[in-house]
Write a protein that holds these residues in place. Structure first.
Motif, PDB file in Angstrom:
ATOM      1  N   ILE A 115       1.012  -1.059   0.159  1.00  0.00           N
ATOM      2  CA  ILE A 115      -0.079  -0.073  -0.005  1.00  0.00           C
ATOM      3  C   ILE A 115       0.974   1.209   0.004  1.00  0.00           C
ATOM      4  CG2 ILE A 115      -1.795   1.456   1.095  1.00  0.00           C
ATOM      5  CD1 ILE A 115      -2.740  -1.466   2.306  1.00  0.00           C
ATOM      6  N   THR A 121       1.025  11.450   5.460  1.00  0.00           N
ATOM      7  CA  THR A 121      -0.125  10.736   5.964  1.00  0.00           C
ATOM      8  C   THR A 121       0.550   9.737   6.941  1.00  0.00           C
ATOM      9  OG1 THR A 121      -1.335  10.862   4.026  1.00  0.00           O
ATOM     10  CG2 THR A 121      -1.914   9.197   5.757  1.00  0.00           C
ATOM     11  N   HIS A 143      -0.274  -3.092  13.643  1.00  0.00           N
ATOM     12  CA  HIS A 143      -1.372  -2.740  12.706  1.00  0.00           C
ATOM     13  C   HIS A 143      -1.361  -1.117  12.594  1.00  0.00           C
ATOM     14  CE1 HIS A 143      -4.272  -6.117  14.558  1.00  0.00           C
ATOM     15  NE2 HIS A 143      -3.350  -6.619  13.980  1.00  0.00           N
ATOM     16  N   TYR A 145      -2.775   2.293  11.692  1.00  0.00           N
ATOM     17  CA  TYR A 145      -3.770   3.004  11.708  1.00  0.00           C
ATOM     18  C   TYR A 145      -3.535   4.414  11.087  1.00  0.00           C
ATOM     19  CZ  TYR A 145      -5.782  -0.245  15.139  1.00  0.00           C
ATOM     20  OH  TYR A 145      -6.337  -1.158  15.599  1.00  0.00           O
ATOM     21  N   PHE A 146      -4.430   5.097  10.401  1.00  0.00           N
ATOM     22  CA  PHE A 146      -4.240   6.362  10.102  1.00  0.00           C
ATOM     23  C   PHE A 146      -4.839   7.339  11.093  1.00  0.00           C
ATOM     24  CE2 PHE A 146      -5.229   4.366   5.815  1.00  0.00           C
ATOM     25  CZ  PHE A 146      -3.885   4.573   5.153  1.00  0.00           C
ATOM     26  N   THR A 150      -9.633   6.898  10.112  1.00  0.00           N
ATOM     27  CA  THR A 150     -10.600   6.450   8.748  1.00  0.00           C
ATOM     28  C   THR A 150     -10.666   4.883   8.892  1.00  0.00           C
ATOM     29  OG1 THR A 150      -8.922   6.890   7.306  1.00  0.00           O
ATOM     30  CG2 THR A 150     -10.497   8.453   7.611  1.00  0.00           C
ATOM     31  N   ASN A 151      -9.388   4.058   9.257  1.00  0.00           N
ATOM     32  CA  ASN A 151      -9.553   2.866   8.993  1.00  0.00           C
ATOM     33  C   ASN A 151      -9.191   2.197  10.681  1.00  0.00           C
ATOM     34  OD1 ASN A 151      -6.797   3.465   9.847  1.00  0.00           O
ATOM     35  ND2 ASN A 151      -6.050   1.800   8.687  1.00  0.00           N
ATOM     36  N   LYS A 152     -10.081   2.836  11.793  1.00  0.00           N
ATOM     37  CA  LYS A 152      -9.933   2.004  12.969  1.00  0.00           C
ATOM     38  C   LYS A 152     -10.435   1.149  13.301  1.00  0.00           C
ATOM     39  CE  LYS A 152     -13.960   4.862  14.830  1.00  0.00           C
ATOM     40  NZ  LYS A 152     -14.365   5.878  16.033  1.00  0.00           N
ATOM     41  N   GLU A 154     -10.634  -1.146  10.773  1.00  0.00           N
ATOM     42  CA  GLU A 154      -9.851  -2.229   9.691  1.00  0.00           C
ATOM     43  C   GLU A 154      -8.737  -1.791   9.699  1.00  0.00           C
ATOM     44  OE1 GLU A 154     -10.090  -5.366   8.691  1.00  0.00           O
ATOM     45  OE2 GLU A 154     -12.131  -5.386   9.736  1.00  0.00           O
ATOM     46  N   PRO A 155      -7.675  -1.987  10.459  1.00  0.00           N
ATOM     47  CA  PRO A 155      -6.457  -1.488  10.504  1.00  0.00           C
ATOM     48  C   PRO A 155      -5.640  -2.223   9.150  1.00  0.00           C
ATOM     49  CG  PRO A 155      -6.360  -2.547  12.136  1.00  0.00           C
ATOM     50  CD  PRO A 155      -7.778  -2.392  11.777  1.00  0.00           C
ATOM     51  N   ILE A 156      -4.520  -1.474   8.725  1.00  0.00           N
ATOM     52  CA  ILE A 156      -3.475  -2.384   7.862  1.00  0.00           C
ATOM     53  C   ILE A 156      -3.082  -3.622   8.649  1.00  0.00           C
ATOM     54  CG2 ILE A 156      -1.712  -2.149   6.234  1.00  0.00           C
ATOM     55  CD1 ILE A 156      -2.685   0.783   5.788  1.00  0.00           C
ATOM     56  N   LYS A 157      -2.986  -4.868   8.177  1.00  0.00           N
ATOM     57  CA  LYS A 157      -2.339  -5.693   9.215  1.00  0.00           C
ATOM     58  C   LYS A 157      -1.412  -6.537   8.367  1.00  0.00           C
ATOM     59  CE  LYS A 157      -6.633  -6.420  11.599  1.00  0.00           C
ATOM     60  NZ  LYS A 157      -7.853  -7.165  11.972  1.00  0.00           N
TER      61      LYS A 157
END
Length: 165
Positions: A115, A121, A143, A145-146, A150-152, A154-157
């Motif tokens: 990503i 950011t 994980h 988190y932005f 906004t992705n709280k 579904e964080p990036i894992k």
């Protein structure tokens, strides 16, 4: 899966991130309340001054000995660390890596994809490293988190590496 993540790329230094030691870091934040309370940029000197003032006031009122209330507060803090869900701001790690002046983007390398986001950011992001007092072993070690939340949900894992480009 490795519990250590590299931060490298278009930076002056490569940084090794070890989430296993962040539980002892004073910069950790409670992830369960972070997005509800809103992110407040802290003035570290101001926060330190307030903390010293509170301690001074307490010693004036209660004396310099440790009253039983301090024992229960320490027990509460220990319990919070053992059962809490925590994150740490990503800004300090990026600052320590010192991205070069021509760096513009930030790549989050995952197990099966990547990503790319703007570097600005990434400076506002936070890294979750524990859930209910346990490290993120299954889909961790962190994980992403932005900062705006906004992705709280579904964080990036499954992050392998961070690359500044």
């Amino acid at each position: 899966m490795s519990s250590i993540i590299m931060l490298e790329g278009n930076t002056k230094y490569k940084i090794t991130l070890d989430p296993g030691v962040w539980i002892f870091d004073d910069r950790r934040i409670d992830l369960t309340t972070y997005f509800e309370n809103g992110q407040i940029d802290k003035d570290e000197l101001n926060e330190y001054t307030k903390a010293v003032s509170r301690q001074w006031d307490r010693e004036i009122q209660e004396g310099a000995i440790f009253p039983p209330t301090l024992k229960s507060e320490k027990r509460f803090e220990k319990e919070k660390v053992l059962t809490g869900t925590f994150a740490i701001p990503f800004r300090d790690f990026l600052n320590n890596a010192e991205p070069n002046v021509n760096a513009e983007s930030f790549v989050i390398l995952l197990q099966e994809s990547e990503i790319t986001i703007p570097l600005e950011t990434a400076y506002e992001a936070i890294l979750g490293f524990s859930k209910d007092g346990k490290p993120l072993l299954e889909d961790g070690p962190v994980h992403f988190y932005f900062g705006d939340g906004t992705n709280k949900l579904e964080p990036i894992k499954n992050i392998i590496k961070f690359i500044v480009k």
